[in-house]
Each structure stands twice: as C-alpha cells, then as structure tokens.
Design a protein around this motif. Structure first.
Motif, PDB file in Angstrom:
ATOM      1  N   ARG A 155     -41.313 119.652 -25.008  1.00  0.00           N
ATOM      2  CA  ARG A 155     -42.748 119.338 -24.947  1.00  0.00           C
ATOM      3  C   ARG A 155     -43.563 119.927 -26.091  1.00  0.00           C
ATOM      4  NH1 ARG A 155     -44.531 120.522 -18.971  1.00  0.00           N
ATOM      5  NH2 ARG A 155     -43.668 122.515 -19.534  1.00  0.00           N
ATOM      6  N   SER A 156     -42.924 120.158 -27.217  1.00  0.00           N
ATOM      7  CA  SER A 156     -43.657 120.587 -28.408  1.00  0.00           C
ATOM      8  C   SER A 156     -44.336 119.390 -29.065  1.00  0.00           C
ATOM      9  CB  SER A 156     -42.716 121.259 -29.413  1.00  0.00           C
ATOM     10  OG  SER A 156     -42.157 122.416 -28.833  1.00  0.00           O
ATOM     11  N   VAL A 157     -43.775 118.213 -28.830  1.00  0.00           N
ATOM     12  CA  VAL A 157     -44.380 116.948 -29.251  1.00  0.00           C
ATOM     13  C   VAL A 157     -44.327 116.016 -28.055  1.00  0.00           C
ATOM     14  CG1 VAL A 157     -43.711 117.256 -31.673  1.00  0.00           C
ATOM     15  CG2 VAL A 157     -42.254 115.908 -30.162  1.00  0.00           C
ATOM     16  N   GLY A 158     -45.101 114.948 -28.097  1.00  0.00           N
ATOM     17  CA  GLY A 158     -45.159 114.035 -26.970  1.00  0.00           C
ATOM     18  C   GLY A 158     -45.021 112.588 -27.396  1.00  0.00           C
ATOM     19  N   VAL A 159     -44.723 111.749 -26.425  1.00  0.00           N
ATOM     20  CA  VAL A 159     -44.578 110.315 -26.638  1.00  0.00           C
ATOM     21  C   VAL A 159     -44.907 109.631 -25.306  1.00  0.00           C
ATOM     22  CG1 VAL A 159     -42.117 110.195 -26.074  1.00  0.00           C
ATOM     23  CG2 VAL A 159     -43.069 108.588 -27.689  1.00  0.00           C
ATOM     24  N   ASP A 160     -45.404 108.416 -25.378  1.00  0.00           N
ATOM     25  CA  ASP A 160     -45.709 107.643 -24.171  1.00  0.00           C
ATOM     26  C   ASP A 160     -44.398 107.141 -23.570  1.00  0.00           C
ATOM     27  OD1 ASP A 160     -46.591 105.971 -22.186  1.00  0.00           O
ATOM     28  OD2 ASP A 160     -47.637 104.581 -23.512  1.00  0.00           O
ATOM     29  N   LEU A 161     -44.050 107.653 -22.399  1.00  0.00           N
ATOM     30  CA  LEU A 161     -42.788 107.274 -21.772  1.00  0.00           C
ATOM     31  C   LEU A 161     -42.949 106.145 -20.757  1.00  0.00           C
ATOM     32  CD1 LEU A 161     -41.175 110.792 -21.315  1.00  0.00           C
ATOM     33  CD2 LEU A 161     -40.643 109.044 -23.027  1.00  0.00           C
ATOM     34  N   SER A 162     -44.110 105.476 -20.779  1.00  0.00           N
ATOM     35  CA  SER A 162     -44.279 104.326 -19.892  1.00  0.00           C
ATOM     36  C   SER A 162     -43.637 103.078 -20.491  1.00  0.00           C
ATOM     37  CB  SER A 162     -45.763 104.080 -19.604  1.00  0.00           C
ATOM     38  OG  SER A 162     -46.433 103.667 -20.778  1.00  0.00           O
ATOM     39  N   ALA A 163     -43.084 103.216 -21.677  1.00  0.00           N
ATOM     40  CA  ALA A 163     -42.374 102.128 -22.351  1.00  0.00           C
ATOM     41  C   ALA A 163     -41.065 102.707 -22.898  1.00  0.00           C
ATOM     42  CB  ALA A 163     -43.226 101.561 -23.485  1.00  0.00           C
ATOM     43  N   PRO A 164     -40.090 101.861 -23.222  1.00  0.00           N
ATOM     44  CA  PRO A 164     -38.823 102.378 -23.777  1.00  0.00           C
ATOM     45  C   PRO A 164     -39.044 103.196 -25.053  1.00  0.00           C
ATOM     46  CG  PRO A 164     -38.608 100.059 -23.207  1.00  0.00           C
ATOM     47  CD  PRO A 164     -40.069 100.413 -23.062  1.00  0.00           C
ATOM     48  N   LEU A 165     -38.233 104.224 -25.240  1.00  0.00           N
ATOM     49  CA  LEU A 165     -38.289 105.044 -26.446  1.00  0.00           C
ATOM     50  C   LEU A 165     -37.570 104.298 -27.565  1.00  0.00           C
ATOM     51  CD1 LEU A 165     -39.046 107.757 -27.748  1.00  0.00           C
ATOM     52  CD2 LEU A 165     -36.850 108.640 -26.968  1.00  0.00           C
ATOM     53  N   THR A 166     -38.314 103.915 -28.592  1.00  0.00           N
ATOM     54  CA  THR A 166     -37.758 103.175 -29.724  1.00  0.00           C
ATOM     55  C   THR A 166     -38.293 103.785 -31.015  1.00  0.00           C
ATOM     56  OG1 THR A 166     -39.597 101.593 -29.912  1.00  0.00           O
ATOM     57  CG2 THR A 166     -37.821 101.034 -28.363  1.00  0.00           C
ATOM     58  N   ASP A 167     -37.887 103.231 -32.149  1.00  0.00           N
ATOM     59  CA  ASP A 167     -38.401 103.692 -33.443  1.00  0.00           C
ATOM     60  C   ASP A 167     -39.901 103.453 -33.567  1.00  0.00           C
ATOM     61  OD1 ASP A 167     -36.018 104.686 -34.325  1.00  0.00           O
ATOM     62  OD2 ASP A 167     -35.647 103.114 -35.803  1.00  0.00           O
ATOM     63  N   ARG A 168     -40.445 102.554 -32.767  1.00  0.00           N
ATOM     64  CA  ARG A 168     -41.892 102.272 -32.829  1.00  0.00           C
ATOM     65  C   ARG A 168     -42.712 103.153 -31.897  1.00  0.00           C
ATOM     66  NH1 ARG A 168     -41.057  95.985 -32.166  1.00  0.00           N
ATOM     67  NH2 ARG A 168     -40.073  96.944 -30.393  1.00  0.00           N
ATOM     68  N   SER A 169     -42.063 103.928 -31.030  1.00  0.00           N
ATOM     69  CA  SER A 169     -42.784 104.819 -30.118  1.00  0.00           C
ATOM     70  C   SER A 169     -43.567 105.845 -30.928  1.00  0.00           C
ATOM     71  CB  SER A 169     -41.812 105.534 -29.183  1.00  0.00           C
ATOM     72  OG  SER A 169     -41.105 104.614 -28.395  1.00  0.00           O
ATOM     73  N   VAL A 170     -44.832 105.999 -30.617  1.00  0.00           N
ATOM     74  CA  VAL A 170     -45.700 106.907 -31.373  1.00  0.00           C
ATOM     75  C   VAL A 170     -45.538 108.329 -30.848  1.00  0.00           C
ATOM     76  CG1 VAL A 170     -48.075 107.431 -32.026  1.00  0.00           C
ATOM     77  CG2 VAL A 170     -47.316 105.045 -31.869  1.00  0.00           C
ATOM     78  N   VAL A 171     -45.176 109.225 -31.751  1.00  0.00           N
ATOM     79  CA  VAL A 171     -44.982 110.643 -31.441  1.00  0.00           C
ATOM     80  C   VAL A 171     -46.228 111.401 -31.887  1.00  0.00           C
ATOM     81  CG1 VAL A 171     -43.518 112.670 -31.845  1.00  0.00           C
ATOM     82  CG2 VAL A 171     -42.497 110.383 -31.802  1.00  0.00           C
ATOM     83  N   HIS A 172     -46.671 112.342 -31.065  1.00  0.00           N
ATOM     84  CA  HIS A 172     -47.862 113.131 -31.395  1.00  0.00           C
ATOM     85  C   HIS A 172     -47.618 114.594 -31.049  1.00  0.00           C
ATOM     86  CE1 HIS A 172     -48.806 113.343 -27.099  1.00  0.00           C
ATOM     87  NE2 HIS A 172     -48.393 112.089 -27.066  1.00  0.00           N
ATOM     88  N   ARG A 173     -48.429 115.463 -31.615  1.00  0.00           N
ATOM     89  CA  ARG A 173     -48.332 116.892 -31.288  1.00  0.00           C
ATOM     90  C   ARG A 173     -48.802 117.105 -29.870  1.00  0.00           C
ATOM     91  NH1 ARG A 173     -48.329 121.107 -35.813  1.00  0.00           N
ATOM     92  NH2 ARG A 173     -47.933 122.342 -33.975  1.00  0.00           N
ATOM     93  N   SER A 174     -48.173 118.034 -29.172  1.00  0.00           N
ATOM     94  CA  SER A 174     -48.581 118.361 -27.814  1.00  0.00           C
ATOM     95  C   SER A 174     -49.748 119.337 -27.848  1.00  0.00           C
ATOM     96  CB  SER A 174     -47.421 119.006 -27.045  1.00  0.00           C
ATOM     97  OG  SER A 174     -46.412 118.082 -26.838  1.00  0.00           O
ATOM     98  N   THR A 175     -50.464 119.367 -26.753  1.00  0.00           N
ATOM     99  CA  THR A 175     -51.521 120.370 -26.631  1.00  0.00           C
ATOM    100  C   THR A 175     -50.858 121.717 -26.403  1.00  0.00           C
ATOM    101  OG1 THR A 175     -51.668 119.899 -24.276  1.00  0.00           O
ATOM    102  CG2 THR A 175     -53.194 118.723 -25.719  1.00  0.00           C
ATOM    103  N   PRO A 176     -51.489 122.799 -26.830  1.00  0.00           N
ATOM    104  CA  PRO A 176     -50.856 124.125 -26.727  1.00  0.00           C
ATOM    105  C   PRO A 176     -50.420 124.489 -25.314  1.00  0.00           C
ATOM    106  CG  PRO A 176     -52.810 124.247 -28.091  1.00  0.00           C
ATOM    107  CD  PRO A 176     -52.769 122.859 -27.503  1.00  0.00           C
ATOM    108  N   GLU A 177     -51.161 124.076 -24.282  1.00  0.00           N
ATOM    109  CA  GLU A 177     -50.784 124.446 -22.919  1.00  0.00           C
ATOM    110  C   GLU A 177     -49.561 123.689 -22.429  1.00  0.00           C
ATOM    111  OE1 GLU A 177     -54.144 121.437 -22.756  1.00  0.00           O
ATOM    112  OE2 GLU A 177     -53.860 123.338 -23.749  1.00  0.00           O
ATOM    113  N   LEU A 178     -49.212 122.550 -23.053  1.00  0.00           N
ATOM    114  CA  LEU A 178     -48.023 121.806 -22.642  1.00  0.00           C
ATOM    115  C   LEU A 178     -46.804 122.174 -23.472  1.00  0.00           C
ATOM    116  CD1 LEU A 178     -49.366 118.194 -22.064  1.00  0.00           C
ATOM    117  CD2 LEU A 178     -48.750 119.898 -20.363  1.00  0.00           C
ATOM    118  N   GLY A 179     -46.986 122.313 -24.765  1.00  0.00           N
ATOM    119  CA  GLY A 179     -45.854 122.564 -25.648  1.00  0.00           C
ATOM    120  C   GLY A 179     -45.364 123.981 -25.569  1.00  0.00           C
ATOM    121  N   ARG A 180     -44.063 124.127 -25.739  1.00  0.00           N
ATOM    122  CA  ARG A 180     -43.464 125.456 -25.785  1.00  0.00           C
ATOM    123  C   ARG A 180     -42.705 125.561 -27.083  1.00  0.00           C
ATOM    124  NH1 ARG A 180     -40.273 125.107 -20.290  1.00  0.00           N
ATOM    125  NH2 ARG A 180     -40.044 123.024 -21.071  1.00  0.00           N
TER     126      ARG A 180
END
Length: 113
Positions: free
Chosen positions: A86-111
């Motif tokens: 959870r240091s980075v995040g992605v929308d998992l409501s759709a399949p994980l593919t090369d087009r899945s957008v990855v973003h930085r996690s908020t400090p309280e979620l990421g470890r």
C-alpha cells in the motif's frame, strides 16, 4: 432467513449490510498477482525509489511506470510489491493491466518498504 436476520442485526447496530454472492472473474487473478510480492524484497537497483520518484510527479499507467525504471521487467515486480504494501495504489474495481493508473498512497495508508 439467515440473511434477513443478519440484515436486521446490522441495521440495529447502525451498520450497512451487503451480501456478496461472487467475485468478478479477474479478482482472484489480481489478488494472486499482488500476493506474490508480499514477502520482503531486496531492491539493490533502487527500482522502488525510481517508481516513487516518478509518481511524485503524478499518477501514471502501470505499463508506462514500469518502462520508466532502469530494468522494466524487474520494475513491474517492484510496482506490485509497492501495491501489496500500500505504498502506491491502483483502482482494483477493474482488471490490473498496463493501462491501470498507479498513484502514490496517502501517508496513513502506505507503509514504507
């Protein structure tokens, strides 16, 4: 009757109640993929830092982010490791593919890893 009783108990507690009857077909595959990177990972090439540095400039598609690392094949594993932890995040409501957008996690979620 059991579901109705559980719904009433949840309502009495002020909780929401939903029955999930199955997963989307891609969910198990995505969970298996992410879980494969759950163990501690040595990062002598600094790929995790490269990924985080790129994401500091804004979200990026998974495939593009992997290509921006010095070793893209291993960069993919680094991104998956960061996702699992959870240091980075992605929308998992759709399949994980090369087009899945990855973003930085908020400090309280990421470890940090």
């Amino acid at each position: 009757m059991r579901f109705a009783a559980a719904a009433e108990a949840a309502l009495a507690c002020g909780w929401r109640y939903t029955v999930v009857s199955g997963w989307h077909p891609y969910v198990q595959t995505t969970l298996d993929t992410l879980a494969s990177q759950r163990r501690p990972m040595a990062d002598p090439l600094g790929l995790q830092k490269q990924v985080l540095a790129q994401l500091a400039q804004g979200p990026r598609p998974f495939g593009e982010l992997a290509q921006m690392t010095t070793v893209p094949v291993v960069g993919r594993a680094a991104i998956l490791h960061l996702l699992w932890h959870r240091s980075v995040g992605v929308d998992l409501s759709a399949p994980l593919t090369d087009r899945s957008v990855v973003h930085r996690s908020t400090p309280e979620l990421g470890r940090p890893r």
